[in-house]
Design a protein around this motif. Structure first.
Motif, short mmCIF file in Angstrom:
data_model
loop_
_atom_site.label_atom_id
_atom_site.label_comp_id
_atom_site.label_asym_id
_atom_site.label_seq_id
_atom_site.Cartn_x
_atom_site.Cartn_y
_atom_site.Cartn_z
N GLY A 112 -47.05 77.17 63.80
CA GLY A 112 -47.13 75.88 64.45
C GLY A 112 -48.08 74.95 63.72
N PRO A 113 -48.33 73.77 64.28
CA PRO A 113 -49.21 72.79 63.61
C PRO A 113 -50.61 73.34 63.33
CG PRO A 113 -48.01 71.77 65.41
CD PRO A 113 -47.74 73.24 65.51
N ALA A 114 -51.18 74.06 64.31
CA ALA A 114 -52.53 74.60 64.12
C ALA A 114 -52.55 75.63 63.00
CB ALA A 114 -53.04 75.21 65.42
N GLY A 115 -51.51 76.46 62.95
CA GLY A 115 -51.44 77.48 61.91
C GLY A 115 -51.32 76.86 60.53
N VAL A 116 -50.46 75.87 60.41
CA VAL A 116 -50.29 75.20 59.11
C VAL A 116 -51.58 74.52 58.69
CG1 VAL A 116 -49.08 73.34 57.91
CG2 VAL A 116 -47.81 74.87 59.43
N ALA A 117 -52.23 73.83 59.64
CA ALA A 117 -53.47 73.14 59.33
C ALA A 117 -54.55 74.14 58.90
CB ALA A 117 -53.95 72.35 60.55
N VAL A 119 -54.18 77.12 57.49
CA VAL A 119 -53.88 77.64 56.15
C VAL A 119 -54.22 76.61 55.08
CG1 VAL A 119 -52.02 78.34 54.60
CG2 VAL A 119 -52.14 79.29 56.91
N VAL A 120 -53.80 75.37 55.30
CA VAL A 120 -54.06 74.31 54.31
C VAL A 120 -55.56 74.10 54.12
CG1 VAL A 120 -53.83 71.85 53.84
CG2 VAL A 120 -51.87 73.14 54.66
#
Length: 249
Positions: A112-117, A119-120
Motif C-alpha cells: 500500500g501507500p505506506a509500504g511504498v513510502a 521502502v523508498v
C-alpha cells in the motif's frame, strides 16, 4: 555437525540468493542457530557491496552511482526479502488500530501507500548514507562489514521473550528461538568488530542500530501482539540504515 550444517543451510538459503541444499530438519533449535549465523551467512552480500564500492571509483563512477549499484546488488542478492517485510510492516502499522485487521493487511502481500513510502525512504537513506561512507578511507570495507552486522538484528527479533503475533506464517518457527545470552553475545561481538574497524563512530553505529530494532519490536508487540516474518525483514533494513547513517557521520 549435522544440526550446525542444517542451520547454515537455512540461514544462507533464507537470507541470500545463493543456492544451497535444503536443511534436513527445520525446528526452533535449527532456526535459532540460523539467526545467530545470519551475519556470517550475509558474507556473500557483503562481498557484493564491498566489491562494487571498491571497483566503482576505479572505473570512474561517482560515489552516488556506486552506492546505488551497491544497494541494488544487495537487494538482488537477498531477493528483496527484507524490503518486502519492511513494506508489509509499514502497511500493517498504518492500516488500522485493530490487531486482526493489521495482520490481515500484512499477510495479503500487496504493498500500500505506506509500504511504498517506507521502502523508498529507507532506500534513499541507505543510498545517501552509503555515498558518504564510500568517500571515507576504506569505506568499501566498512560498508561490507556493516551489511553483515545489520543481520544481528535477526537474533534480537527472535530472542526468547519476544512474542509472536500469530502461530503460523514464515516467522513462526523463528519466534523465541534465540536465547537472551546468545543475543547479548552476538551484539557485543558486533560492537567489538565495529569499534576495531571504525573506532567510536563504529560503536555508536551499532548502538543506534540496536536502538532502532528495539523500538521497532516494541511497536510491533504493541500493535500486532508480537513479531512476524515481515517484522524481521523490517528490522534488517532499519538496522542497516541506522548503521550507515551513523557511520557516514
Amino acid at each position: 555437525m549435522g544440526p550446525l550444517l542444517d542451520a547454515w543451510r537455512l540461514a544462507v538459503g533464507t537470507l541470500t540468493a545463493v543456492p544451497v541444499a535444503p536443511p534436513r530438519t527445520v525446528d526452533a533449535r535449527t532456526a535459532g542457530r540460523a539467526m545467530l549465523l545470519a551475519p556470517l551467512a550475509a558474507a556473500p552480500l557483503a562481498l557484493v557491496v564491498a566489491g562494487i564500492g571498491l571497483v566503482g571509483p576505479e572505473v570512474g563512477l561517482t560515489p552516488l552511482v556506486t552506492a546505488v549499484l551497491a544497494i541494488a546488488g544487495l537487494v538482488a542478492g537477498s531477493r528483496a526479502l527484507h524490503l518486502d517485510g519492511l513494506a508489509d510492516t509499514a502497511d500493517g502499522l498504518t492500516a488500522s488500530y485493530d490487531r486482526r485487521r493489521s495482520l490481515e493487511v500484512m499477510k495479503s502481500g500487496a504493498a500500500g501507500p505506506a509500504g511504498v513510502a517506507a521502502v523508498v525512504l529507507v532506500l534513499l537513506l541507505q543510498v545517501t548514507a552509503l555515498t558518504s561512507v564510500l568517500r571515507q578511507d576504506h569505506g568499501w570495507l566498512v560498508a561490507g562489514v556493516l551489511v553483515c552486522l545489520s543481520r544481528c538484528s535477526l537474533a534480537l527479533a527472535c530472542t526468547r521473550g519476544v512474542p509472536g503475533a500469530r502461530p503460523d506464517g514464515l516467522g513462526a518457527t523463528y519466534v523465541g528461538s534465540v536465547r537472551p545470552l546468545a543475543t547479548v553475545s552476538i551484539w557485543l561481538g558486533s560492537a567489538l568488530v565495529a569499534a576495531l574497524l571504525a573506532g567510536l563512530p563504529g560503536l555508536l553505529a551499532v548502538l543506534a542500530a540496536a536502538a532502532a530494532v528495539v523500538l521497532l519490536l516494541r511497536r510491533a508487540v504493541t500493535r500486532f501482539g508480537g513479531v512476524t516474518g515481515d517484522v524481521f525483514g523490517a528490522a534488517v533494513e532499519l538496522s542497516l540504515a541506522a548503521l550507515l547513517v551513523v557511520a557516514s557521520a
